[in-house]
Design a protein around this motif. Structure first.
Motif, short mmCIF file in Angstrom:
data_model
loop_
_atom_site.label_atom_id
_atom_site.label_comp_id
_atom_site.label_asym_id
_atom_site.label_seq_id
_atom_site.Cartn_x
_atom_site.Cartn_y
_atom_site.Cartn_z
N PRO A 267 0.82 -1.21 0.00
CA PRO A 267 0.00 0.00 0.00
C PRO A 267 0.86 1.27 0.00
N PHE A 268 0.30 2.35 -0.54
CA PHE A 268 0.96 3.65 -0.43
C PHE A 268 -0.10 4.75 -0.46
N HIS A 269 0.29 5.90 0.06
CA HIS A 269 -0.53 7.10 -0.07
C HIS A 269 0.00 7.86 -1.27
N ILE A 270 -0.88 8.37 -2.09
CA ILE A 270 -0.46 9.19 -3.24
C ILE A 270 -1.24 10.50 -3.22
N TYR A 271 -0.54 11.60 -3.49
CA TYR A 271 -1.14 12.95 -3.44
C TYR A 271 -1.14 13.57 -4.83
N ALA B 230 -3.39 -2.99 2.98
CA ALA B 230 -3.26 -1.86 3.92
C ALA B 230 -4.05 -2.23 5.17
N CYS B 231 -3.81 -1.50 6.25
CA CYS B 231 -4.56 -1.76 7.48
C CYS B 231 -4.73 -0.44 8.23
N ALA B 232 -5.37 -0.51 9.38
CA ALA B 232 -5.65 0.73 10.13
C ALA B 232 -4.37 1.45 10.53
N ALA B 233 -3.23 0.76 10.53
CA ALA B 233 -1.97 1.46 10.82
C ALA B 233 -1.62 2.44 9.70
N ASN B 234 -2.19 2.27 8.53
CA ASN B 234 -1.99 3.21 7.42
C ASN B 234 -3.07 4.28 7.36
N TYR C 243 0.82 4.32 12.62
CA TYR C 243 1.50 3.77 13.80
C TYR C 243 2.00 2.36 13.47
N ASN C 244 2.69 1.76 14.40
CA ASN C 244 3.37 0.49 14.16
C ASN C 244 2.73 -0.71 14.84
N TYR C 245 1.50 -0.57 15.29
CA TYR C 245 0.86 -1.66 16.02
C TYR C 245 0.89 -2.95 15.20
N ASN C 246 1.04 -4.06 15.88
CA ASN C 246 1.13 -5.39 15.24
C ASN C 246 2.37 -5.51 14.35
N GLY C 247 3.35 -4.60 14.56
CA GLY C 247 4.55 -4.66 13.72
C GLY C 247 4.28 -4.31 12.27
N ARG C 248 3.21 -3.55 12.03
CA ARG C 248 2.94 -3.08 10.66
C ARG C 248 3.80 -1.86 10.38
N LEU C 249 4.29 -1.76 9.18
CA LEU C 249 5.25 -0.71 8.83
C LEU C 249 4.56 0.45 8.12
N TRP C 250 5.17 1.61 8.25
CA TRP C 250 4.65 2.81 7.58
C TRP C 250 4.81 2.66 6.07
N ARG D 238 9.95 7.24 1.49
CA ARG D 238 9.99 5.81 1.19
C ARG D 238 9.23 5.04 2.27
N ALA D 239 8.89 3.81 1.94
CA ALA D 239 8.23 2.95 2.92
C ALA D 239 9.23 2.58 4.01
N GLU D 240 8.72 2.39 5.20
CA GLU D 240 9.55 1.93 6.31
C GLU D 240 9.98 0.48 6.03
N THR D 241 11.18 0.14 6.45
CA THR D 241 11.66 -1.24 6.28
C THR D 241 11.69 -1.92 7.65
N ILE D 242 11.88 -3.23 7.61
CA ILE D 242 11.98 -3.95 8.87
C ILE D 242 13.22 -3.49 9.66
N ASP D 243 14.27 -3.07 8.95
CA ASP D 243 15.46 -2.55 9.64
C ASP D 243 15.14 -1.23 10.35
N ASP D 244 14.31 -0.38 9.72
CA ASP D 244 13.89 0.85 10.40
C ASP D 244 13.16 0.50 11.68
#
Ligand SMILES: *Cc1c(COP(=O)(O)O)cnc(C)c1O
Length: 423
Positions: free
Chosen positions: A21-25, A308-312, A381-388, A405-411
């Protein structure tokens, strides 16, 4: 009827580089809307919009709005720093915070932002933080009680509860604050109030303006302080549901002008600048959350699971907000299926839509969730380990730029660097 600003073909092309998923403007929409706002208030010489950064905290968005004449309205250190990094500072920055840490007042003072005091006790606090009271300062007013507009059989058109809100000062405190600020050397004064959120009424700003303009006249009579700006703050809404009627910013601007002519001009205050601090109105319609259907489930209801989920986008989950959904490529298909559209969080509120009439959704279809340009990505937010997710910008020339950019697991694990050995 809500039409996406992207097509299926464009999204198929974009996802080759940027997965959902992504947000686009939509740059074109953002600029055109900002120009309409400035046109609607062009009767006021000093008019300025201070974009509420919290709605869409992205430097590329701030830059576009700055090019259209907007400043920023910040409420935290990170927002102030972002604004300053984009080159927006001095009188182009409003600092409307509450329960503010001292370092934030100090930084706001350092970049020359106009501090909007949430409380009378913040006067000595700011004095300490900034080494004196800034020359230009604003006070936030809270009239208390319940604010209502337009009663009809269906209820009030607008209803909110300032008396229950933690923000702002009482009238008596406000009077006292201006006197004290003047004694302490302030030279330029403003007033701010925010009484109702996401209003769908052309009457909200004019009604708020009337309250503030009449008070401004009283302040002048009682304290001798002549305000140089009045900040109508945010609260002008958008119709998330296509059944709603969109606000007409020209009618709103004209409504405020009428009250200005009636109240301020006869009091010899025809040089007061009108400021706004809109967030939602500036950006919400010009953002989409784009997501892909990855699961279908048939139990007691029909579910479509998306990536996507509510964290997005938390608004549907926490406020039950309606966000319109378009299935790309099926814009004209009959709405003959009823689905719950869900994300992956282990929370049953993680549903972008409940019992929504949609066309038949096939796995791999792209869904546009509308009106996510404000309070969308921003409330992630990052709940459930979901990434931005990433944020993308559809440029006026039709090209697409990644603006975060999207958040990575390393971030995600970065704040644990150096701690693994201690386990
Ligand atoms: C949130 C906020 C805004 C923007 O509100 P919108 O409803 O997005 O227009 C403006 N000013 C202040 C102080 C805020 O907290």
């Amino acid at each position: 009827m809500k039409t996406p600003f992207v097509t299926k073909e464009l999204i198929e092309d974009i996802t080759k580089t940027y997965p959902t998923p992504f947000h686009i403007y939509d740059e074109k929409g953002i600029r055109a809307n900002a120009r309409r706002l400035y046109e609607a208030f062009s009767w006021n010489k000093g008019f300025k919009e201070y974009f509420a950064v919290k709605a869409t905290p992205n430097p590329s968005i701030l830059k576009i709005l700055h090019e259209e004449g907007c400043g920023t309205d910040c409420s935290s250190m990170a927002e102030l720093v972002m604004s300053e990094k984009v080159g927006i500072k001095g009188n182009d920055v409003m600092f409307s915070s509450n329960d503010t840490p001292i370092e934030e007042f100090a930084f706001a003072g350092k970049i020359g932002a106009t501090i909007n005091l949430d409380d009378i006790t913040h006067i000595p606090f700011v004095e300490e933080a900034c080494g004196g009271i800034p020359k230009r300062v604003s006070c936030r007013y809270n009239p208390g009680g319940v604010f209502t507009l337009g009663e009809s059989k269906e209820g009030f058109q607008v209803m909110d509860n300032p008396g229950d809100a933690k923000y702002g000062m009482t009238k008596a405190q406000l009077m006292e604050a201006y006197k004290t600020l003047k004694e302490k050397g302030a030279e330029e004064f403003g007033m701010h109030a925010f009484l109702a959120s996401n209003t769908l009424s052309n009457e909200y700003y004019p009604a708020l303006a009337k309250i503030l303009f009449e008070l401004a006249v009283e302040i002048k009579e009682v304290t001798g302080v002549q305000l140089s700006f009045i900040n109508l703050s945010g609260g002008v809404g958008i119709a998330y549901d296509p059944k709603g009627t969109e606000n007409d910013i020209y009618a709103i601007g004209e409504g405020v002008r009428k009250v200005y002519e009636e109240v301020l001009v006869p009091a010899g205050m025809g040089n007061v600048s009108i400021f706004t601090e809109l967030g939602r109105f500036m950006m919400a319609p010009y953002g989409h959350l784009v997501t892909k259907a990855i699961h279908e489930k048939h139990t007691y209801k029909e579910y479509i699971g998306v990536d996507a989920c509510a964290a997005n986008l938390m608004r549907p989950a926490v406020y039950g907000s309606y966000h319109h959904i378009t299935v790309l490529g099926k814009e004209d298909a009959p709405l003959d299926y009823t689905y719950d559209v869900t994300g992956s969080l282990c929370e049953n509120c993680d549903k972008f839509a409940i019992d929504r009439k949609l066309p038949k959704i096939d796995m791999g279809d792209y869904l546009v969730i509308h009106d996510t340009g404000a309070h969308g990505f921003a409330m992630g937010y990052n709940y459930n380990g979901r990434l931005w997710s990433a944020e993308l910008l559809l440029r006026e020339d039709g090209s697409v730029t990644e603006i975060r950019r999207a958040e990575t697991i390393d971030d995600y694990f970065a704040t644990l660097d150096g701690f693994w050995d201690a386990i």
